[in-house]
Scaffold this motif. Structure first.
Motif, PDB file in Angstrom:
ATOM      1  N   ALA A   7       0.829  -1.204   0.000  1.00 18.35           N
ATOM      2  CA  ALA A   7       0.000   0.000   0.000  1.00 18.35           C
ATOM      3  C   ALA A   7       0.863   1.253   0.000  1.00 18.35           C
ATOM      4  CB  ALA A   7      -0.926  -0.011   1.211  1.00 18.35           C
ATOM      5  N   ILE A   8       1.948   1.228   0.770  1.00 15.05           N
ATOM      6  CA  ILE A   8       2.880   2.363   0.801  1.00 15.05           C
ATOM      7  C   ILE A   8       3.558   2.526  -0.556  1.00 15.05           C
ATOM      8  CG2 ILE A   8       5.041   3.211   1.798  1.00 15.05           C
ATOM      9  CD1 ILE A   8       4.157   1.809   4.435  1.00 15.05           C
ATOM     10  N   GLU A   9       4.042   1.419  -1.096  1.00 18.26           N
ATOM     11  CA  GLU A   9       4.755   1.470  -2.370  1.00 18.26           C
ATOM     12  C   GLU A   9       3.862   1.969  -3.501  1.00 18.26           C
ATOM     13  OE1 GLU A   9       7.441  -1.452  -5.252  1.00 18.26           O
ATOM     14  OE2 GLU A   9       6.250  -2.312  -3.627  1.00 18.26           O
ATOM     15  N   ALA A  10       2.581   1.587  -3.473  1.00 19.95           N
ATOM     16  CA  ALA A  10       1.667   1.999  -4.539  1.00 19.95           C
ATOM     17  C   ALA A  10       1.491   3.516  -4.555  1.00 19.95           C
ATOM     18  CB  ALA A  10       0.317   1.314  -4.358  1.00 19.95           C
ATOM     19  N   VAL A  11       1.417   4.126  -3.380  1.00 20.46           N
ATOM     20  CA  VAL A  11       1.285   5.590  -3.332  1.00 20.46           C
ATOM     21  C   VAL A  11       2.566   6.250  -3.825  1.00 20.46           C
ATOM     22  CG1 VAL A  11       0.951   7.581  -1.823  1.00 20.46           C
ATOM     23  CG2 VAL A  11      -0.431   5.522  -1.490  1.00 20.46           C
ATOM     24  N   ALA A  12       3.709   5.708  -3.418  1.00 16.24           N
ATOM     25  CA  ALA A  12       4.978   6.260  -3.902  1.00 16.24           C
ATOM     26  C   ALA A  12       5.048   6.196  -5.419  1.00 16.24           C
ATOM     27  CB  ALA A  12       6.147   5.496  -3.284  1.00 16.24           C
ATOM     28  N   ALA A  13       4.626   5.073  -5.984  1.00 16.47           N
ATOM     29  CA  ALA A  13       4.658   4.915  -7.438  1.00 16.47           C
ATOM     30  C   ALA A  13       3.719   5.898  -8.124  1.00 16.47           C
ATOM     31  CB  ALA A  13       4.280   3.485  -7.806  1.00 16.47           C
ATOM     32  N   GLU A  14       2.567   6.122  -7.525  1.00 21.05           N
ATOM     33  CA  GLU A  14       1.599   7.061  -8.090  1.00 21.05           C
ATOM     34  C   GLU A  14       2.185   8.465  -8.170  1.00 21.05           C
ATOM     35  OE1 GLU A  14      -2.803   8.918  -6.931  1.00 21.05           O
ATOM     36  OE2 GLU A  14      -2.095   7.072  -5.982  1.00 21.05           O
ATOM     37  N   TYR A  15       2.965   8.829  -7.155  1.00 21.65           N
ATOM     38  CA  TYR A  15       3.586  10.153  -7.130  1.00 21.65           C
ATOM     39  C   TYR A  15       4.911  10.195  -7.881  1.00 21.65           C
ATOM     40  CZ  TYR A  15       0.384  12.418  -3.822  1.00 21.65           C
ATOM     41  OH  TYR A  15      -0.707  12.998  -3.234  1.00 21.65           O
TER      42      TYR A  15
END
Length: 264
Positions: free
Chosen positions: A155-163
């Motif tokens: 979940a953390i990594e997905a937000v980082a990737a989105e940004y």
């Protein structure tokens, strides 16, 4: 070894967490242009003393630091993101300041971090801070019985990737309770559906942190402060969270927002 906490023990951690949240909220207001980091350090020392709490940082001497740590809060500025050693520095307009605080009250620990922009905020700095906040929110939402630790990390990594931010895996979240660092380690990158299964009673410090343009870090000459390897700015958000049968419970939220978060 992971120690599951009872509802009564989680409530005791919430008391500690409320104090941590209150102090960080007070520091958010005090972190203004011209304020010295050492003034913030001494303010927190006084708050801890008056509350009858104990700093988890004072005399802390892990293998990765040039210990013992002789401060009660980590204050990291701009390209510094973790374990920032408070020193004689006056905050300047536009500085990005991360404040990380862990204390123990009556035998129970809570740990949280906030990043603020001092004075005039650049849009790219606000975006970076918001990314860590959204990653933290996503990680908290995954803290449900039956999910796996990889769901939290993913979940953390997905937000980082989105940004579009890279993710470092050398430092991340961790278990806590009677001490500041317990099993398990919680990476900020992972695969959903993998890893340890979450159970009611687990308490974790979730702490997504990102640098704008690198996943590499360097340690400052003070032996503690961790900076982005390329000098790009950083941000860090952290909460202590309990897995409960009713869903995730944030233990380091301010009392006035706790009910809203728990009811989400």
């Amino acid at each position: 070894m992971i120690e599951l906490k009872s509802p009564a023990e989680i409530e005791r951690m919430r008391i500690t967490g409320a104090f941590v949240a209150e102090v960080l909220d007070e520091l958010r207001e005090r972190a203004r242009v011209g304020v010295n980091l050492l003034d913030l350090e001494h303010y927190v020392r006084d708050r801890i003393r008056r509350r009858g709490a104990r700093s988890c940082y004072w005399d802390y001497a892990p293998s990765f630091g040039d210990g013992p740590f002789r401060n009660v809060i980590c204050l990291s500025v701009n390209d510094a993101v973790l374990h920032g050693l408070p020193h004689d520095y006056a905050l300047a307009d536009g500085d990005v300041l991360t404040m990380d605080l862990a204390v123990e009250i009556d035998g129970w620990v809570a740990d949280a971090a906030r990043t603020v922009v001092v004075g005039t905020a650049a849009a790219e700095d606000l975006r970076l801070v918001r990314a860590t906040e959204e990653a933290l929110e996503a990680a908290v939402s995954a803290m449900r019985p039956g999910n796996r630790l990889g769901d939290v990390s993913a979940a953390i990594e997905a937000v980082a990737a989105e940004y579009g931010y890279p993710v470092n895996t050398e430092f991340g979240g961790h278990g806590l309770g009677r001490t500041m660092h317990e099993d398990p380690h919680v990476p900020n990158r992972g695969r959903a559906g993998r890893g340890l299964r979450l159970r009611a009673g687990m308490t974790l410090a979730l702490e997504p942190w990102f640098a704008r343009t690198t996943d590499r870090i360097v340690v400052d000459s003070d032996g503690w402060t961790i900076r982005s390897a390329d000098g790009s700015r950083t941000a860090h958000s952290e909460h202590t969270v309990a897995v409960t049968d009713g869903g995730p419970r944030v233990l380091t939220a301010l009392p006035r927002v706790q009910g809203r978060q728990r009811g989400a």
